[in-house]
Design an enzyme around this catalytic site. Sequence first.
Site, PDB file in Angstrom:
ATOM      1  N   GLU A 174       0.823  -1.212   0.000  1.00  0.00           N
ATOM      2  CA  GLU A 174       0.000   0.000   0.000  1.00  0.00           C
ATOM      3  C   GLU A 174       0.860   1.267   0.000  1.00  0.00           C
ATOM      4  O   GLU A 174       0.629   2.191   0.768  1.00  0.00           O
ATOM      5  CB  GLU A 174      -0.965  -0.011   1.188  1.00  0.00           C
TER       6      GLU A 174
ATOM      7  N   ASP B 274      -8.595  -8.887   3.101  1.00  0.00           N
ATOM      8  CA  ASP B 274      -8.396  -7.901   4.157  1.00  0.00           C
ATOM      9  C   ASP B 274      -9.563  -7.897   5.140  1.00  0.00           C
ATOM     10  O   ASP B 274     -10.409  -7.007   5.063  1.00  0.00           O
ATOM     11  CB  ASP B 274      -8.247  -6.514   3.498  1.00  0.00           C
TER      12      ASP B 274
ATOM     13  N   GLU C 247     -13.046  -3.063  11.566  1.00  0.00           N
ATOM     14  CA  GLU C 247     -12.875  -2.178  10.410  1.00  0.00           C
ATOM     15  C   GLU C 247     -13.939  -2.374   9.333  1.00  0.00           C
ATOM     16  O   GLU C 247     -14.550  -1.411   8.889  1.00  0.00           O
ATOM     17  CB  GLU C 247     -11.471  -2.404   9.820  1.00  0.00           C
TER      18      GLU C 247
END
Length: 833
Positions: free
Chosen positions: A292, A372, A400
Amino acid sequence: MLPDENGLDAWLRYAPLASDLISQSEQYESVIALSSDDTSPVYTAAREVQKGLHGILKQEVEIAHSLASYSQKDDKTAIFIGTIHEFSQAGGDVTQIPPLKEDGFWLDNHGNKSVHILGQNERGTLYGAFEFLMLLAQGKPCPSGHISNPSAPIRWVNQWDNLDGSIERGYGGPSIFFKDMVVQDDLTRVSQYARLMASVRLNGIIVNNVNSHHDLLSPKNLEGLGRIANAMRPWGVRIGVALFFDTPKTLAGLPTSDPLDPDVIAFWDRITAQLHQHVPDLIGYLIKANSEGQPGPLTYGRTLAEGANLFANALKRYGDGVVVYRAFVYNHHLDESNWKNDRANAAVEFFKDMDTLFADNVLVQIKYGPIDFQVREPTSPLFAHLRKTPAIIEFQVAQEYLGQQSHVCYLPPLWKTILDFDLRIDGKSSPVHKIVSGERFDWKRSGYAAVVNVGSDSTWLGSHLAMSNLYAYGRYAWDPLSDAESVIRDWTRLTFTANPTVVDTVSSISMESWPTYENYTGNLGIQTLCEITKTCHYGPRPDSMDGNGWGQWTRADAHGIGMDRTVATGTGYAGQYPAEIAQLYEKLETTPDELLLWFHHVPYTQRLKSGKTVIQHFYDAHYEGAANVQTFAPRWEALRGLIDDARFKHILFRLEYQAGHSLVWRDSVNNFYMDKCGIADEHGRVGHYPWRIEAESMDLTGYTVILITPFEAASGGKAIVTTSNDKPGTAKCTIPFETGVYSVAVNYYDHLGGTSHYKLSLGGQVIGEWAGDLSTVLLHDFSDLRDGHSATRIIFESVNVTKGDTLEISGMPDGTELAPIDYVSFLPPGIVD
Ligand SMILES: *[C@@H]1O[C@H](CO)[C@@H](O)[C@H](O)[C@H]1NC(C)=O
Ligand SMILES: *[C@@H]1O[C@H](CO)[C@@H](O)[C@H](O)[C@H]1NC(C)=O
Ligand SMILES: *[C@@H]1O[C@H](CO)[C@@H](O)[C@H](O)[C@H]1NC(C)=O
């Protein structure tokens, strides 16, 4: 009335037992702690037992430090606390204690004479003390001859705290560790956190964000890290840090951060030496590199192993620390037009040939699934490729993609789909929990990590109910075969009360919560269909999954949906599994429904094993999931008075919020896919909402109609906003529904940038007034736009409604929030819409 509680003590409240249990209890006379060093976990254990007996049984005990000082008094119980070694040194008999693993303990209760809490090491002793206290607090008997050993030596927490005090994916307020680029002066909360961790046998923590910053290693912060370690050490918690790969360049001004450059090697050597002066028991370094946008060894033409070994060699010189290298390495600029491209392939592609190249103090940390932390993922196939390099499995307690603590989502049932999954490596039984425990490949150090992200709010995670996931994480890292329901029942008794109504209610809501969340977010392995291109990862935004380089694709078009990950025609991902599993996922017929769209691209009319089509399953699951959430708040209501009001209301508010937001999810996802494929819902629900009055159809003064993007985030694609940001607007209409009692719901948008105020009246009577301040109340940023994150509902129950009366909503805008309204629903009893 029970006194209000703020959650700070979480499950360690030591609330008094019922008076009959107290009067039947043994009389504890003294605690003999075999260490008088007040930084030792043994000493901590004694003080904790003293505190617990005071709270739970209202008994006061003295702490003594030697066996010699103790003489047994009639009918009184002494509690001996120490390591097995200390106990034997002091002349105690240890012959009957079986060998224990590192951190294990022996708990032995001899009726009204003595209790022995003896650990394999100091930490184990402390864990034994907590076991004793948590049984006592639940009114459960203390066992005799009980041994407990961890499944794995590594049971860590990762905090994603930034030096400026913010927390990436933190939903419980600012950092307890850092502020203004330095370690905080007051670390009271840090030692309280260590206490919570120790009570569920977590023994290590990475204190800063994996997206790290070079200032972490400034002289002032090295000293600060030493203070953090000191605050946590009495609880048996060791600290480590996440490093920024380019620190040699950015902090020391070196021309390169090349892992093979002698100056770079010397730099890390020096830093590691300095860090060990402050933190002699450092657990090591966590490295996120070439991920990332982060720099890493590949940036300098070196291999991942060369990058990891740079740190490993430095650590070896100073202690027993390890390098934990995150397997979350992938290219986020993938071209979706190529059907062979697949981000899920990345970890195995990057790491499979590295297995023999890492230094022996390097471990690879692997997220449970290949993408993820999605609501449903298959087990990461990388667990089947590392034989020599030990692995840590990475879970995420911070929700998340799972509702960010504003939706209840109890995670053990999800974790179990991974831990119990048998990868059949070399045709042999290979459940993931036996891989990460080290048993399958004979690793000495391996285990568990979870991204937790507690913050400075008194609830730690931003929601009382969310704390069950932290508690459960510790329980599972110790014993992955734990039963999810008994874990939540224990947690509830400790956190609230042993009242069976409370225990049953919290446990049933919790056990249903993840399957329910999956139903109204993303089904059949399509992932959580939330916004992924912005940072939010919260509300519905199915189109954001595709058309970008992030590779969390669904490949949804007018005809079909799902990623073809087969070897025959797709990305080949299925072939990364050992043969038996690869075969299972290669074929549509043998792929379980819950992962169908993860592995296969199919028409919306594809029949599932249940007999339903894919699209009808989407519709039904979203309706059933959202309908089930509507039952949570009413079930919770039954607990009024059985727990303290403060926590009762805090949770009720969130469950009501979740009920509203689950409808936003339901309608967004269903309308999005109905629009895409043009196939109607067999039950005629999607797109038909007979109990709604759209705001855009009302008589507006000072309000104007706008289109919402994406269209599916508004009922009918439209909403209203005030025409100025400092004058109120009103929306009026005549009530068309028959006179009767209704729940009246107002759907509106509560985004960042201001706090609008609203007033709802029927027939001139004010029904309710409220403010758009959810981000303050729920402790996380939603969005600065009118979209699926900010769309929300307020509901007024049992309202007398008269046909023909005027409904009026007035909205007072504030800042950039223009008192936006989507629609009003009049819901007869039993109707959800
Ligand atoms: C300990 O003593 C109490 C009070 O004398 C008695 O009620 C209890 O049964 C005893 N417990 C054990 C385990 O012997
Ligand atoms: C989820 O949806 C499926 C499909 O409609 C249904 O069978 C199941 O009962 C639902 N479960 C929950 C908890 O909503
Ligand atoms: C609603 O109407 C019923 C019957 O007419 C009445 O008993 C009740 O008090 C009313 N409730 C409210 C909130 O006005």
